[in-house]
Design a protein around this motif. Sequence first.
Motif, PDB file in Angstrom:
ATOM      1  N   LEU A   1      -0.419   7.690   5.954  1.00 31.33           N
ATOM      2  CA  LEU A   1      -0.400   6.906   4.728  1.00 31.33           C
ATOM      3  C   LEU A   1       0.612   5.761   4.819  1.00 31.33           C
ATOM      4  CD1 LEU A   1      -1.442   6.481   1.889  1.00 31.33           C
ATOM      5  CD2 LEU A   1       0.217   8.154   1.078  1.00 31.33           C
ATOM      6  N   GLN A   2       1.774   6.026   5.393  1.00 33.86           N
ATOM      7  CA  GLN A   2       2.772   4.966   5.562  1.00 33.86           C
ATOM      8  C   GLN A   2       2.258   3.888   6.506  1.00 33.86           C
ATOM      9  OE1 GLN A   2       6.023   7.457   6.810  1.00 33.86           O
ATOM     10  NE2 GLN A   2       7.088   7.160   4.865  1.00 33.86           N
ATOM     11  N   SER A   3       1.575   4.298   7.554  1.00 28.30           N
ATOM     12  CA  SER A   3       0.994   3.344   8.486  1.00 28.30           C
ATOM     13  C   SER A   3      -0.077   2.498   7.798  1.00 28.30           C
ATOM     14  CB  SER A   3       0.403   4.082   9.675  1.00 28.30           C
ATOM     15  OG  SER A   3      -0.204   3.191  10.558  1.00 28.30           O
ATOM     16  N   SER A   4      -0.875   3.124   6.958  1.00 27.87           N
ATOM     17  CA  SER A   4      -1.899   2.393   6.215  1.00 27.87           C
ATOM     18  C   SER A   4      -1.276   1.385   5.253  1.00 27.87           C
ATOM     19  CB  SER A   4      -2.784   3.359   5.430  1.00 27.87           C
ATOM     20  OG  SER A   4      -3.483   4.200   6.296  1.00 27.87           O
ATOM     21  N   LEU A   5      -0.195   1.781   4.597  1.00 23.49           N
ATOM     22  CA  LEU A   5       0.506   0.859   3.698  1.00 23.49           C
ATOM     23  C   LEU A   5       1.027  -0.351   4.476  1.00 23.49           C
ATOM     24  CD1 LEU A   5       2.600   3.332   1.512  1.00 23.49           C
ATOM     25  CD2 LEU A   5       0.668   1.965   0.755  1.00 23.49           C
TER      26      LEU A   5
ATOM     27  N   ASP B   1       2.149  -1.744  -7.913  1.00 23.20           N
ATOM     28  CA  ASP B   1       0.980  -1.357  -8.703  1.00 23.20           C
ATOM     29  C   ASP B   1      -0.329  -1.615  -7.955  1.00 23.20           C
ATOM     30  OD1 ASP B   1       2.635  -0.571 -10.814  1.00 23.20           O
ATOM     31  OD2 ASP B   1       2.672  -2.611 -11.634  1.00 23.20           O
ATOM     32  N   GLU B   2      -0.409  -2.727  -7.227  1.00 22.52           N
ATOM     33  CA  GLU B   2      -1.608  -3.018  -6.435  1.00 22.52           C
ATOM     34  C   GLU B   2      -1.810  -1.968  -5.345  1.00 22.52           C
ATOM     35  OE1 GLU B   2      -1.800  -7.897  -6.643  1.00 22.52           O
ATOM     36  OE2 GLU B   2      -0.678  -6.921  -5.032  1.00 22.52           O
ATOM     37  N   LEU B   3      -0.729  -1.606  -4.670  1.00 22.93           N
ATOM     38  CA  LEU B   3      -0.829  -0.578  -3.632  1.00 22.93           C
ATOM     39  C   LEU B   3      -1.208   0.772  -4.224  1.00 22.93           C
ATOM     40  CD1 LEU B   3       2.229  -1.481  -1.415  1.00 22.93           C
ATOM     41  CD2 LEU B   3      -0.155  -1.536  -0.730  1.00 22.93           C
ATOM     42  N   ALA B   4      -0.621   1.107  -5.363  1.00 25.87           N
ATOM     43  CA  ALA B   4      -0.932   2.381  -6.005  1.00 25.87           C
ATOM     44  C   ALA B   4      -2.395   2.435  -6.421  1.00 25.87           C
ATOM     45  CB  ALA B   4      -0.031   2.584  -7.220  1.00 25.87           C
ATOM     46  N   GLU B   5      -2.906   1.337  -6.927  1.00 25.62           N
ATOM     47  CA  GLU B   5      -4.311   1.296  -7.334  1.00 25.62           C
ATOM     48  C   GLU B   5      -5.239   1.374  -6.120  1.00 25.62           C
ATOM     49  OE1 GLU B   5      -7.202  -2.015  -9.259  1.00 25.62           O
ATOM     50  OE2 GLU B   5      -5.259  -1.710 -10.257  1.00 25.62           O
ATOM     51  N   LYS B   6      -4.878   0.680  -5.055  1.00 26.80           N
ATOM     52  CA  LYS B   6      -5.709   0.667  -3.843  1.00 26.80           C
ATOM     53  C   LYS B   6      -5.820   2.052  -3.208  1.00 26.80           C
ATOM     54  CE  LYS B   6      -6.241  -1.692   0.563  1.00 26.80           C
ATOM     55  NZ  LYS B   6      -7.595  -2.171   0.395  1.00 26.80           N
ATOM     56  N   TYR B   7      -4.710   2.796  -3.185  1.00 27.06           N
ATOM     57  CA  TYR B   7      -4.704   4.114  -2.550  1.00 27.06           C
ATOM     58  C   TYR B   7      -4.798   5.270  -3.541  1.00 27.06           C
ATOM     59  CZ  TYR B   7      -3.690   1.809   1.815  1.00 27.06           C
ATOM     60  OH  TYR B   7      -3.779   1.019   2.933  1.00 27.06           O
ATOM     61  N   ALA B   8      -5.003   4.980  -4.809  1.00 24.45           N
ATOM     62  CA  ALA B   8      -5.138   5.994  -5.866  1.00 24.45           C
ATOM     63  C   ALA B   8      -3.934   6.935  -5.894  1.00 24.45           C
ATOM     64  CB  ALA B   8      -6.441   6.772  -5.709  1.00 24.45           C
ATOM     65  N   LEU B   9      -2.737   6.333  -5.917  1.00 26.85           N
ATOM     66  CA  LEU B   9      -1.490   7.085  -5.954  1.00 26.85           C
ATOM     67  C   LEU B   9      -0.689   6.653  -7.174  1.00 26.85           C
ATOM     68  CD1 LEU B   9      -0.434   6.680  -2.229  1.00 26.85           C
ATOM     69  CD2 LEU B   9      -1.348   8.736  -3.275  1.00 26.85           C
ATOM     70  N   HIS B  10       0.277   7.468  -7.537  1.00 27.26           N
ATOM     71  CA  HIS B  10       1.200   7.107  -8.608  1.00 27.26           C
ATOM     72  C   HIS B  10       2.168   6.053  -8.063  1.00 27.26           C
ATOM     73  CE1 HIS B  10       4.361   7.519 -11.614  1.00 27.26           C
ATOM     74  NE2 HIS B  10       3.385   7.956 -12.417  1.00 27.26           N
ATOM     75  N   PRO B  11       2.510   5.037  -8.862  1.00 26.04           N
ATOM     76  CA  PRO B  11       3.419   3.988  -8.371  1.00 26.04           C
ATOM     77  C   PRO B  11       4.762   4.520  -7.865  1.00 26.04           C
ATOM     78  CG  PRO B  11       2.381   3.279 -10.395  1.00 26.04           C
ATOM     79  CD  PRO B  11       1.978   4.709 -10.176  1.00 26.04           C
ATOM     80  N   GLU B  12       5.290   5.568  -8.472  1.00 27.05           N
ATOM     81  CA  GLU B  12       6.555   6.136  -8.003  1.00 27.05           C
ATOM     82  C   GLU B  12       6.414   6.759  -6.610  1.00 27.05           C
ATOM     83  OE1 GLU B  12       9.664   5.973  -9.220  1.00 27.05           O
ATOM     84  OE2 GLU B  12       8.813   4.576 -10.685  1.00 27.05           O
TER      85      GLU B  12
END
Length: 83
Positions: free
Chosen positions: A4-8, A23-34
């Motif tokens: 996941l870190q590599s994908s980010l 927020d864009e990254l959280a939405e793209k990977y369906a994760l919580h922003p925190e």
Amino acid sequence: MTLLQSSLLHTIKAQRDNMMTIDELAEKYALHPEHVKSLVERMDVLAIKGNVVYAPKQSFLLPILGVAGLFSAIVILPQLIGG
């Protein structure tokens, strides 16, 4: 580095300006922003400033100076000393 870190990292480096909001990254990977923020904080190659995650520019000056120093130590110095 986890998958996941590599994908980010690859997602951010694929951007034209090498930055995205949390927020864009959280939405793209369906994760919580925190969760995204904590993942990025554990990585050395990404940085956070405010709500933006970015890949800092890397300086190429130090490697160039190292190569120049090595070249002078191997090629130029022996010629100066030996005559």
